[in-house]
Write a protein that holds these residues in place. Structure first.
Motif, PDB file in Angstrom:
ATOM      1  N   GLY A  56      13.323   7.658 -33.124  1.00 39.77           N
ATOM      2  CA  GLY A  56      13.118   8.745 -34.086  1.00 39.77           C
ATOM      3  C   GLY A  56      14.353   9.099 -34.891  1.00 39.77           C
ATOM      4  O   GLY A  56      14.296   9.964 -35.760  1.00 39.77           O
ATOM      5  N   CYS A  57      15.484   8.431 -34.607  1.00 39.68           N
ATOM      6  CA  CYS A  57      16.737   8.749 -35.305  1.00 39.68           C
ATOM      7  C   CYS A  57      16.865   7.979 -36.621  1.00 39.68           C
ATOM      8  O   CYS A  57      16.339   6.879 -36.771  1.00 39.68           O
ATOM      9  CB  CYS A  57      17.934   8.435 -34.409  1.00 39.68           C
ATOM     10  N   HIS A  58      17.598   8.575 -37.559  1.00 41.97           N
ATOM     11  CA  HIS A  58      17.830   7.935 -38.841  1.00 41.97           C
ATOM     12  C   HIS A  58      18.931   6.877 -38.764  1.00 41.97           C
ATOM     13  O   HIS A  58      18.875   5.854 -39.443  1.00 41.97           O
ATOM     14  CB  HIS A  58      18.217   8.993 -39.885  1.00 41.97           C
TER      15      HIS A  58
ATOM     16  N   LEU B 252      28.149  -3.839 -22.903  1.00 36.54           N
ATOM     17  CA  LEU B 252      26.926  -4.271 -22.223  1.00 36.54           C
ATOM     18  C   LEU B 252      26.929  -5.793 -22.112  1.00 36.54           C
ATOM     19  O   LEU B 252      27.738  -6.474 -22.749  1.00 36.54           O
ATOM     20  CB  LEU B 252      25.693  -3.835 -23.021  1.00 36.54           C
ATOM     21  N   SER B 253      25.985  -6.307 -21.347  1.00 39.39           N
ATOM     22  CA  SER B 253      25.902  -7.766 -21.187  1.00 39.39           C
ATOM     23  C   SER B 253      25.096  -8.407 -22.305  1.00 39.39           C
ATOM     24  O   SER B 253      24.920  -9.624 -22.322  1.00 39.39           O
ATOM     25  CB  SER B 253      25.254  -8.101 -19.835  1.00 39.39           C
ATOM     26  N   VAL B 254      24.589  -7.591 -23.252  1.00 34.15           N
ATOM     27  CA  VAL B 254      23.768  -8.115 -24.345  1.00 34.15           C
ATOM     28  C   VAL B 254      24.331  -7.652 -25.687  1.00 34.15           C
ATOM     29  O   VAL B 254      25.115  -6.711 -25.757  1.00 34.15           O
ATOM     30  CB  VAL B 254      22.296  -7.665 -24.217  1.00 34.15           C
ATOM     31  N   SER B 255      23.902  -8.306 -26.755  1.00 33.56           N
ATOM     32  CA  SER B 255      24.434  -8.029 -28.090  1.00 33.56           C
ATOM     33  C   SER B 255      23.751  -6.833 -28.736  1.00 33.56           C
ATOM     34  O   SER B 255      22.663  -6.405 -28.317  1.00 33.56           O
ATOM     35  CB  SER B 255      24.229  -9.257 -28.984  1.00 33.56           C
ATOM     36  N   ALA B 256      24.377  -6.312 -29.780  1.00 33.97           N
ATOM     37  CA  ALA B 256      23.775  -5.221 -30.553  1.00 33.97           C
ATOM     38  C   ALA B 256      22.468  -5.683 -31.195  1.00 33.97           C
ATOM     39  O   ALA B 256      21.524  -4.898 -31.337  1.00 33.97           O
ATOM     40  CB  ALA B 256      24.758  -4.737 -31.614  1.00 33.97           C
ATOM     41  N   GLU B 257      22.405  -6.962 -31.573  1.00 33.86           N
ATOM     42  CA  GLU B 257      21.185  -7.507 -32.178  1.00 33.86           C
ATOM     43  C   GLU B 257      20.019  -7.448 -31.192  1.00 33.86           C
ATOM     44  O   GLU B 257      18.886  -7.131 -31.574  1.00 33.86           O
ATOM     45  CB  GLU B 257      21.410  -8.952 -32.629  1.00 33.86           C
ATOM     46  N   ARG B 258      20.325  -7.733 -29.926  1.00 32.94           N
ATOM     47  CA  ARG B 258      19.260  -7.676 -28.925  1.00 32.94           C
ATOM     48  C   ARG B 258      18.805  -6.234 -28.696  1.00 32.94           C
ATOM     49  O   ARG B 258      17.616  -5.977 -28.498  1.00 32.94           O
ATOM     50  CB  ARG B 258      19.756  -8.301 -27.612  1.00 32.94           C
TER      51      ARG B 258
ATOM     52  N   PHE C  22      14.924  -4.759 -29.362  1.00 35.12           N
ATOM     53  CA  PHE C  22      14.154  -4.064 -28.329  1.00 35.12           C
ATOM     54  C   PHE C  22      13.850  -2.614 -28.728  1.00 35.12           C
ATOM     55  O   PHE C  22      12.753  -2.112 -28.491  1.00 35.12           O
ATOM     56  CB  PHE C  22      14.917  -4.089 -27.006  1.00 35.12           C
ATOM     57  N   TYR C  23      14.845  -1.943 -29.346  1.00 31.61           N
ATOM     58  CA  TYR C  23      14.675  -0.537 -29.706  1.00 31.61           C
ATOM     59  C   TYR C  23      13.926  -0.365 -31.027  1.00 31.61           C
ATOM     60  O   TYR C  23      13.535   0.743 -31.385  1.00 31.61           O
ATOM     61  CB  TYR C  23      16.039   0.163 -29.816  1.00 31.61           C
ATOM     62  N   LYS C  24      13.773  -1.477 -31.770  1.00 32.04           N
ATOM     63  CA  LYS C  24      13.117  -1.445 -33.082  1.00 32.04           C
ATOM     64  C   LYS C  24      13.837  -0.512 -34.059  1.00 32.04           C
ATOM     65  O   LYS C  24      13.217   0.168 -34.883  1.00 32.04           O
ATOM     66  CB  LYS C  24      11.634  -1.040 -32.940  1.00 32.04           C
ATOM     67  N   ARG C  25      15.152  -0.483 -33.932  1.00 33.64           N
ATOM     68  CA  ARG C  25      16.008   0.269 -34.847  1.00 33.64           C
ATOM     69  C   ARG C  25      17.281  -0.535 -35.089  1.00 33.64           C
ATOM     70  O   ARG C  25      17.771  -1.209 -34.169  1.00 33.64           O
ATOM     71  CB  ARG C  25      16.414   1.632 -34.255  1.00 33.64           C
TER      72      ARG C  25
END
Length: 273
Positions: free
Chosen positions: A27-29, A40-46, A50-53
């Motif tokens: 819900g954030c802009h 984290l063990s994963v990238s910002a792209e991942r 997953f978050y659809k943002r």
């Protein structure tokens, strides 16, 4: 009224977010990922997928120097999320953000999650028996901060365990480039258990107060909260040669170990690996 959210991500991957945290992100802009106090063990792209943002990486420069000019003004008109590995209050930086928002009358809401400060109980020691946590910085030829030593000594004197958090260097400049005004960043570096133990022993050799030694029992932990987490219990000398693999690592120097704690940590003794 618009809100700036500080959202803990936990210790594993994109799926460690709480349901409440995920709903807020969607819900954030604008969504930032604070990317220098931990990783984290994963990238910002991942995360974005997953978050659809869209998730924007926020380095030290943006969070510490650009926050007042680039993030705060936006948070007065739009809902903004800053994603933080572990729990939002696992680093003093994030407490400072709270104070800066309060000064500008920006509403802040916190979404908590697991952090290394409580997850270390996985090693078998009781959280109630931990004293001051300390940070081990990378030593250089001219900079060897040893203030941690006194806190470790005090913890041991009180029978308390010490969690040693290990230095990470992400998007940092060398002293030489800083002095020359060259905006060139060094490759990321993450301290290992082995480097930490070596520096602990170097400090003991210098201070000579017999707080600990090569034969002191210690616990090395890697990637706590992730599927491939590793825990090894052994003497400091033994841990020097253990390969703990990928970051992030931390070390525990036990104080007084109760019988039931010893039974638990013995499951991870180096002889049982």
């Amino acid at each position: 009224k618009m809100v700036l959210y500080l959202i803990g991500l936990g210790l594993g991957d994109e799926k460690d977010i709480t349901i409440r945290g995920l709903e807020i992100i969607q819900g954030c802009h604008v969504v930032y990922l604070e990317h220098y106090t931990s990783i984290l063990s994963v990238s910002a792209e991942r995360l974005s997928e997953f978050y659809k943002r869209e998730v924007i990486l926020a380095d030290r420069e943006l969070i510490e120097s650009g926050f007042d000019d680039k993030i705060l003004p936006f948070a007065k008109d739009k809902d903004v999320a800053i994603l933080i590995v572990g729990d939002p209050f696992g680093a003093t930086t994030h407490s400072d953000l709270l104070l800066r928002c309060h000064k500008e009358e920006v509403t802040v809401k916190i979404i908590h999650n697991a952090s290394i400060m409580n997850a270390v109980g996985c090693c078998g020691l009781q959280l109630y028996s931990f004293g001051h946590a300390v940070t081990m910085c990378f030593f250089t030829d001219t900079f060897k901060p040893m203030s941690f030593y006194d806190k470790v000594a005090q913890n041991i004197k009180c029978g308390l365990h010490t969690l040693v958090l290990l230095d990470i260097k992400v998007k940092e400049q060398s002293i030489e480039n800083l002095l020359k005004g060259i905006k060139k960043y060094e490759p990321p570096r993450f301290m290992t258990v082995n480097q930490c133990i070596a520096q602990l022993l170097e400090t003991e050799a210098k201070r000579k107060e017999n707080v600990y030694s090569e034969e002191t029992l210690a616990i090395g932990l890697a990637r706590v909260g992730q599927p491939d987490q590793k825990i090894v219990v052994g003497t400091m000398k033994e841990l020097l040669d253990v390969d703990f693999g990928k970051p992030l690592h931390c070390v525990i120097i036990p104080g007084k170990i109760e019988d039931y704690e010893m039974d638990a940590i013995n499951l991870s003794r180096i002889n049982n690996q």
